[in-house]
Design an enzyme around this catalytic site. Structure first.
Site, PDB file in Angstrom:
ATOM      1  N   SER A   1       0.838  -1.195   0.000  1.00 53.06           N
ATOM      2  CA  SER A   1       0.000   0.000   0.000  1.00 53.06           C
ATOM      3  C   SER A   1       0.881   1.256   0.000  1.00 53.06           C
ATOM      4  O   SER A   1       1.709   1.426  -0.895  1.00 53.06           O
ATOM      5  CB  SER A   1      -0.948  -0.033   1.197  1.00 53.06           C
ATOM      6  OG  SER A   1      -1.999   0.880   1.054  1.00 53.06           O
TER       7      SER A   1
ATOM      8  N   HIS B   1      -7.514  -5.815  -0.451  1.00 55.74           N
ATOM      9  CA  HIS B   1      -6.261  -5.080  -0.313  1.00 55.74           C
ATOM     10  C   HIS B   1      -5.463  -5.521   0.907  1.00 55.74           C
ATOM     11  O   HIS B   1      -4.229  -5.577   0.875  1.00 55.74           O
ATOM     12  CB  HIS B   1      -6.572  -3.575  -0.216  1.00 55.74           C
ATOM     13  CG  HIS B   1      -5.364  -2.713  -0.091  1.00 55.74           C
ATOM     14  ND1 HIS B   1      -4.419  -2.608  -1.088  1.00 55.74           N
ATOM     15  CD2 HIS B   1      -4.931  -1.904   0.923  1.00 55.74           C
ATOM     16  CE1 HIS B   1      -3.459  -1.769  -0.708  1.00 55.74           C
ATOM     17  NE2 HIS B   1      -3.744  -1.347   0.508  1.00 55.74           N
ATOM     18  N   ASP B   2      -6.143  -5.848   1.987  1.00 54.22           N
ATOM     19  CA  ASP B   2      -5.472  -6.229   3.229  1.00 54.22           C
ATOM     20  C   ASP B   2      -4.765  -7.573   3.154  1.00 54.22           C
ATOM     21  O   ASP B   2      -4.153  -8.004   4.142  1.00 54.22           O
ATOM     22  CB  ASP B   2      -6.489  -6.271   4.381  1.00 54.22           C
ATOM     23  CG  ASP B   2      -6.415  -5.016   5.247  1.00 54.22           C
ATOM     24  OD1 ASP B   2      -5.594  -4.136   4.947  1.00 54.22           O
ATOM     25  OD2 ASP B   2      -7.180  -4.939   6.223  1.00 54.22           O
TER      26      ASP B   2
ATOM     27  N   ASP C   1      -8.320  -6.898  -4.969  1.00 57.17           N
ATOM     28  CA  ASP C   1      -7.982  -5.571  -4.452  1.00 57.17           C
ATOM     29  C   ASP C   1      -8.567  -4.508  -5.372  1.00 57.17           C
ATOM     30  O   ASP C   1      -8.108  -4.323  -6.498  1.00 57.17           O
ATOM     31  CB  ASP C   1      -6.458  -5.437  -4.372  1.00 57.17           C
ATOM     32  CG  ASP C   1      -6.001  -4.128  -3.736  1.00 57.17           C
ATOM     33  OD1 ASP C   1      -6.844  -3.239  -3.489  1.00 57.17           O
ATOM     34  OD2 ASP C   1      -4.786  -3.994  -3.495  1.00 57.17           O
TER      35      ASP C   1
ATOM     36  N   ARG D   1     -11.690   6.097   9.868  1.00 57.06           N
ATOM     37  CA  ARG D   1     -11.133   4.747   9.867  1.00 57.06           C
ATOM     38  C   ARG D   1     -12.144   3.737   9.353  1.00 57.06           C
ATOM     39  O   ARG D   1     -11.795   2.815   8.591  1.00 57.06           O
ATOM     40  CB  ARG D   1     -10.693   4.380  11.291  1.00 57.06           C
ATOM     41  CG  ARG D   1     -10.289   2.935  11.479  1.00 57.06           C
ATOM     42  CD  ARG D   1      -9.060   2.567  10.687  1.00 57.06           C
ATOM     43  NE  ARG D   1      -8.540   1.262  11.090  1.00 57.06           N
ATOM     44  CZ  ARG D   1      -7.552   0.633  10.495  1.00 57.06           C
ATOM     45  NH1 ARG D   1      -6.944   1.197   9.465  1.00 57.06           N
ATOM     46  NH2 ARG D   1      -7.127  -0.548  10.921  1.00 57.06           N
TER      47      ARG D   1
END
Length: 381
Positions: free
Chosen positions: A153, A352-353, A319, A223
């Site tokens: 990222s 993405h994580d 992602d 967040r």
């Protein structure tokens, strides 16, 4: 459950007292504090050092217990004896980025000119500024060339910036799940987060330090919104579906009725304990400004022209924050520049994580690349 954490050392150093840090915005920082952690041992010829670059909400405690939360480091699965980033073989360095809030100079740190926290008087920073500060740390450590620079990222952005700005200082680079420029969609998500912070009355124009009130509600919402982008629809459905939270039927109200709502609220509440709201504004803006295309006349290949750095680019099929198409732009530019590059799109529904999770194909890819690169540099097994 805690993993077996490697032995680590936490450090803080003052940099730039003799040669100030020149920022892209035109401001000069004459003295900066840099907080960093190290794992493993630097070899005699200083050729085994790996720089791990953290993402937006990360910190220098990549494989150490985080002092605020008490949780294991965000890349504990990767760093340690016998792991992919083997601390028996490599010397791992991870620094808190410029603008951060875990000991490196940023908006929550004290401005030596006023004796008060910088707040919004802290200058706007870029990814390139972060890397310049890391280069000062590299000089301080006496390391001429990183064996590798790796990150996912925003960490991947830093890896790319390192390779473009300091090719002679980077033997190999592993940018994971990133892009050579921030997309309009990602800028938009960041703006939603920043507006949530600034709309919180407790933000107080960024001057909340010492007031006893912090913009925790706004930062928690920021967040929550961002965390959605780190996941995939398939992962959300697999984990939560439409399952209710601690109830058998709808309550017809605005409490967290669904498990996914409860999960996001948990992510938001836990984040505000360890992160500074102003740092969130500054670091998201730094990501927004990142654009290696425009930095090199619109031609990304120019950024890597003549490079001898070896590259391994990794993307994830699910992602949508930094899709494979954006990672392939990097690969195509590297091929055009005649760089040594390998590329893998990892099939996963983790989104993405995935770079923070136990993703076997990613681990095998990075391990294989590091093994072959170590042989080419003559690092002993």
């Amino acid at each position: 459950m805690s993993v077996n954490l490697p032995k680590s050392d936490s450090h803080s150093v003052i940099l730039g007292t003799e040669t100030p840090l020149q920022l892209d915005c035109g401001v000069t920082l004459g003295s900066i504090s840099m907080a960093y952690c190290t794992y493993g041992t630097l070899n005699a010829d200083r050729s085994n050092a790996i720089l791990v670059c953290h993402a937006l909400t990360g910190d220098q405690f990549a494989a150490s217990r985080q002092p605020v939360t008490g949780k294991d480091g965000w890349w504990s699965m990767m760093i340690g004896p016998g792991k992919i980033l083997d601390t028996n073989r490599y010397y791992i360095v991870c620094s808190n980025v410029l603008g951060g809030c875990m000991g490196t100079t940023g908006p929550s740190e004290i401005d030596p000119k006023t004796g008060k926290p910088y707040g919004l008087t802290f200058p706007i920073i870029t990814i390139a500024d972060m890397v310049r500060a890391q280069a000062m740390l590299q000089d301080y450590l006496g390391i001429d060339s990183w064996f590798s620079v790796i990150g996912g990222s925003m960490g991947g952005m830093q890896a790319l910036q390192w390779a473009a700005a300091y090719p002679e200082r980077v033997y190999s680079a592993i940018p994971i799940a990133c892009a050579a420029r921030h997309s309009a969609q990602n800028i938009a998500f960041h703006e939603v987060g920043r507006q949530a912070v600034m709309a919180d009355p407790n933000w107080q124009g960024g001057e909340y330090y010492g007031s006893g009130r912090k913009p925790t509600s706004g930062l928690a919402v920021a967040r929550m919104a961002a965390h959605i982008t780190y996941l995939s629809e398939a992962a959300l459905h697999r984990k939560f579906g439409r399952n209710l939270q601690d109830r058998d039927s709808l309550a017809y109200g605005f409490d967290a009725e669904f498990q996914v709502e409860s999960y996001l609220r948990y992510q938001g509440i836990n984040f505000v304990d360890r992160f500074d709201a102003n740092s969130y504004l500054y670091i998201t803006r730094a990501m927004d400004y990142f654009d290696l295309f425009s930095d090199h006349g619109g031609n990304l290949a120019t950024a890597f022209e003549g490079t001898k750095t070896r590259f391994c680019v990794v993307s994830f099929s699910s992602d949508w924050l930094f899709p494979t198409s954006e990672n392939k732009q990097i690969v195509h530019a590297l091929i055009t520049a005649a760089a040594n590059v390998s590329f893998v799109e990892v099939e996963t529904d983790k989104g993405h994580d995935a770079f923070l999770l136990d993703t076997p194909d990613m681990l095998r890819t990075i391990d294989g690349f590091l093994q072959s690169t170590a042989r080419s540099r003559g690092l002993a097994e």
